[in-house]
Scaffold this active site. Sequence first.
Site, PDB file in Angstrom:
ATOM      1  N   SER A  36      33.178  41.783 -32.910  1.00 35.75           N
ATOM      2  CA  SER A  36      33.066  41.529 -31.628  1.00 35.75           C
ATOM      3  C   SER A  36      33.540  42.684 -30.739  1.00 35.75           C
ATOM      4  O   SER A  36      34.340  43.702 -31.271  1.00 35.75           O
ATOM      5  CB  SER A  36      34.070  40.334 -31.140  1.00 35.75           C
ATOM      6  OG  SER A  36      34.215  40.276 -29.705  1.00 35.75           O
ATOM      7  N   TYR A  65      42.738  37.045 -31.325  1.00 35.18           N
ATOM      8  CA  TYR A  65      41.454  36.919 -31.802  1.00 35.18           C
ATOM      9  C   TYR A  65      41.011  38.377 -31.846  1.00 35.18           C
ATOM     10  O   TYR A  65      40.154  38.904 -32.421  1.00 35.18           O
ATOM     11  CB  TYR A  65      40.536  36.182 -30.599  1.00 35.18           C
ATOM     12  CG  TYR A  65      39.249  36.424 -30.809  1.00 35.18           C
ATOM     13  CD1 TYR A  65      38.340  35.489 -31.679  1.00 35.18           C
ATOM     14  CD2 TYR A  65      38.528  37.341 -29.888  1.00 35.18           C
ATOM     15  CE1 TYR A  65      36.973  35.730 -31.705  1.00 35.18           C
ATOM     16  CE2 TYR A  65      37.071  37.174 -30.017  1.00 35.18           C
ATOM     17  CZ  TYR A  65      36.031  36.612 -30.872  1.00 35.18           C
ATOM     18  OH  TYR A  65      34.937  36.746 -30.946  1.00 35.18           O
ATOM     19  N   LYS A 108      39.293  40.825 -34.796  1.00 35.46           N
ATOM     20  CA  LYS A 108      37.964  41.400 -34.890  1.00 35.46           C
ATOM     21  C   LYS A 108      38.089  43.235 -35.025  1.00 35.46           C
ATOM     22  O   LYS A 108      37.303  43.774 -35.517  1.00 35.46           O
ATOM     23  CB  LYS A 108      37.385  41.332 -33.557  1.00 35.46           C
ATOM     24  CG  LYS A 108      37.099  39.994 -33.518  1.00 35.46           C
ATOM     25  CD  LYS A 108      36.028  39.240 -34.508  1.00 35.46           C
ATOM     26  CE  LYS A 108      35.422  37.824 -34.262  1.00 35.46           C
ATOM     27  NZ  LYS A 108      34.522  37.434 -35.283  1.00 35.46           N
TER      28      LYS A 108
HETATM   29  N1  LIG Z   1      29.473  34.207 -28.245  1.00 32.38           N
HETATM   30  C1  LIG Z   1      30.041  35.459 -28.112  1.00 32.38           C
HETATM   31  O1  LIG Z   1      30.051  35.859 -26.712  1.00 32.38           O
HETATM   32  C2  LIG Z   1      30.604  36.032 -28.986  1.00 32.38           C
HETATM   33  C3  LIG Z   1      30.857  37.528 -28.715  1.00 32.38           C
HETATM   34  C4  LIG Z   1      31.524  38.311 -29.703  1.00 32.38           C
HETATM   35  C5  LIG Z   1      31.801  37.877 -30.977  1.00 32.38           C
HETATM   36  N2  LIG Z   1      31.202  36.535 -31.226  1.00 32.38           N
HETATM   37  C6  LIG Z   1      31.400  35.869 -32.735  1.00 32.38           C
HETATM   38  O2  LIG Z   1      30.223  35.879 -33.188  1.00 32.38           O
HETATM   39  C7  LIG Z   1      30.485  34.519 -34.319  1.00 32.38           C
HETATM   40  C8  LIG Z   1      29.560  33.374 -33.997  1.00 32.38           C
HETATM   41  O3  LIG Z   1      29.804  32.706 -32.774  1.00 32.38           O
HETATM   42  P1  LIG Z   1      28.956  31.998 -31.524  1.00 32.38           P
HETATM   43  O4  LIG Z   1      29.108  32.622 -30.181  1.00 32.38           O
HETATM   44  O5  LIG Z   1      27.597  31.954 -32.564  1.00 32.38           O
HETATM   45  O6  LIG Z   1      29.572  30.524 -32.038  1.00 32.38           O
HETATM   46  P2  LIG Z   1      29.056  29.100 -31.776  1.00 32.38           P
HETATM   47  O7  LIG Z   1      27.734  29.056 -30.918  1.00 32.38           O
HETATM   48  O8  LIG Z   1      30.246  28.246 -31.319  1.00 32.38           O
HETATM   49  O9  LIG Z   1      28.560  28.795 -33.229  1.00 32.38           O
HETATM   50  C9  LIG Z   1      29.491  28.791 -34.214  1.00 32.38           C
HETATM   51  C10 LIG Z   1      29.089  28.185 -35.685  1.00 32.38           C
HETATM   52  O10 LIG Z   1      30.081  28.426 -36.991  1.00 32.38           O
HETATM   53  C11 LIG Z   1      30.301  27.077 -37.526  1.00 32.38           C
HETATM   54  N3  LIG Z   1      31.962  27.192 -37.616  1.00 32.38           N
HETATM   55  C12 LIG Z   1      32.879  27.306 -36.932  1.00 32.38           C
HETATM   56  N4  LIG Z   1      33.997  27.510 -37.577  1.00 32.38           N
HETATM   57  C13 LIG Z   1      33.510  27.740 -38.947  1.00 32.38           C
HETATM   58  C14 LIG Z   1      34.507  27.744 -39.897  1.00 32.38           C
HETATM   59  N5  LIG Z   1      35.795  27.835 -39.928  1.00 32.38           N
HETATM   60  N6  LIG Z   1      33.674  27.384 -41.069  1.00 32.38           N
HETATM   61  C15 LIG Z   1      32.560  27.421 -41.337  1.00 32.38           C
HETATM   62  N7  LIG Z   1      31.648  27.506 -40.150  1.00 32.38           N
HETATM   63  C16 LIG Z   1      32.346  27.351 -38.931  1.00 32.38           C
HETATM   64  C17 LIG Z   1      29.711  26.167 -36.353  1.00 32.38           C
HETATM   65  O11 LIG Z   1      29.540  24.796 -37.142  1.00 32.38           O
HETATM   66  P3  LIG Z   1      30.365  23.722 -37.485  1.00 32.38           P
HETATM   67  O12 LIG Z   1      31.040  23.433 -36.061  1.00 32.38           O
HETATM   68  O13 LIG Z   1      29.406  22.554 -38.000  1.00 32.38           O
HETATM   69  O14 LIG Z   1      31.435  24.173 -38.487  1.00 32.38           O
HETATM   70  C18 LIG Z   1      28.637  26.972 -35.555  1.00 32.38           C
HETATM   71  O15 LIG Z   1      27.435  26.898 -36.829  1.00 32.38           O
HETATM   72  C19 LIG Z   1      32.095  34.383 -34.248  1.00 32.38           C
HETATM   73  O16 LIG Z   1      32.288  35.172 -35.314  1.00 32.38           O
HETATM   74  C20 LIG Z   1      32.601  35.196 -32.880  1.00 32.38           C
HETATM   75  O17 LIG Z   1      33.715  35.491 -33.004  1.00 32.38           O
HETATM   76  C21 LIG Z   1      30.657  35.702 -30.415  1.00 32.38           C
END
Ligand SMILES: NC(=O)c1ccc[n+]([C@@H]2O[C@H](COP(=O)([O-])OP(=O)(O)OC[C@H]3O[C@@H](n4cnc5c(N)ncnc54)[C@H](OP(=O)(O)O)[C@@H]3O)[C@@H](O)[C@H]2O)c1
Length: 239
Positions: free
Chosen positions: A130, A143, A147
């Site tokens: 991130s 968090y 990262k």
């Molecule tokens: N969105 C942002 O602004 C942002 C920014 C920087 C970094 N990120 C990083 O990007 C990654 C994905 O985030 P996102 O925004 O795409 O989130 P999201 O839309 O909430 O999707 C999360 C996905 O992860 C699964 N999941 C959550 N916890 C899990 C676990 N312990 N084991 C296996 N699967 C799990 C969820 O499905 P289930 O609920 O079915 O498990 C879902 O498929 C994360 O690492 C986050 O830190 C996101």
Amino acid sequence: MWGAVGRAGLRAFSGGGSPNVGRTLEGKVAVVTAATDGIGLAVAQRLGEAGARVLLSSRRQPNVDAAVQKLRAQGLEVSGVVCHVGQPQDRQHLVQTIFQVNVTAAAMLVKLVVPHMEKRGGGAVVLVTSVAGFMPFPALGPYSVSKTALLGLVKVLAPELRARGVRINAVAPGLIQTRFSAALWQNEATKEQLMSSMGIDRLGTPSDVAEVVAFLCSPAASYVVGETMVVAGGTPSRL
Ligand SMILES: NC(=O)c1ccc[n+]([C@@H]2O[C@H](COP(=O)([O-])OP(=O)(O)OC[C@H]3O[C@@H](n4cnc5c(N)ncnc54)[C@H](OP(=O)(O)O)[C@@H]3O)[C@@H](O)[C@H]2O)c1
């Protein structure tokens, strides 16, 4: 979220998706965790469109089933499995949980998948860190530190894996419009304030990240090793 693409020696298939997408991952298998929503789902779709056979996973069977169904309806070759990347029974504290899921699980998954890639002649791993790993988000200290640890993990693993025919890199998304970050963008005033402090003019989309993951997995990135590519619309990103 974590992804890996390995040479599979499996039959090619005629996937669906955008006709403009080059099929640079034909004959490969892509393993994408946390892939039933948000960035992970977009990555699974994009790698499928590039010709990979995709194995996606998340914690919940109904979410896995829905994601598999959605991508298969697009003509992509996808299967799914339930996989919670942490160890809930060990969780006493939130910080432990964050490190377990964000850092330990990533390292363990790499360790598990690399021997299989090696046997098949190589592959590519992309970790999802991130922009908070570079510039800590206020009130998200643990968090952010977890990262930052991934930035180090990529550097540590790169030479070891390169010797085994596997490239490892990472992407560092900025503010991407997903369920995960909803608390940051659902309120218009908070969103505006955050965007101006980050110096960005729009929120990112999951496909902004998926495009970069697909590039890092492809032969076009064969000389990119041990790097973290920031996908954050210009958000400052230096340690
Ligand atoms: N969105 C942002 O602004 C942002 C920014 C920087 C970094 N990120 C990083 O990007 C990654 C994905 O985030 P996102 O925004 O795409 O989130 P999201 O839309 O909430 O999707 C999360 C996905 O992860 C699964 N999941 C959550 N916890 C899990 C676990 N312990 N084991 C296996 N699967 C799990 C969820 O499905 P289930 O609920 O079915 O498990 C879902 O498929 C994360 O690492 C986050 O830190 C996101």
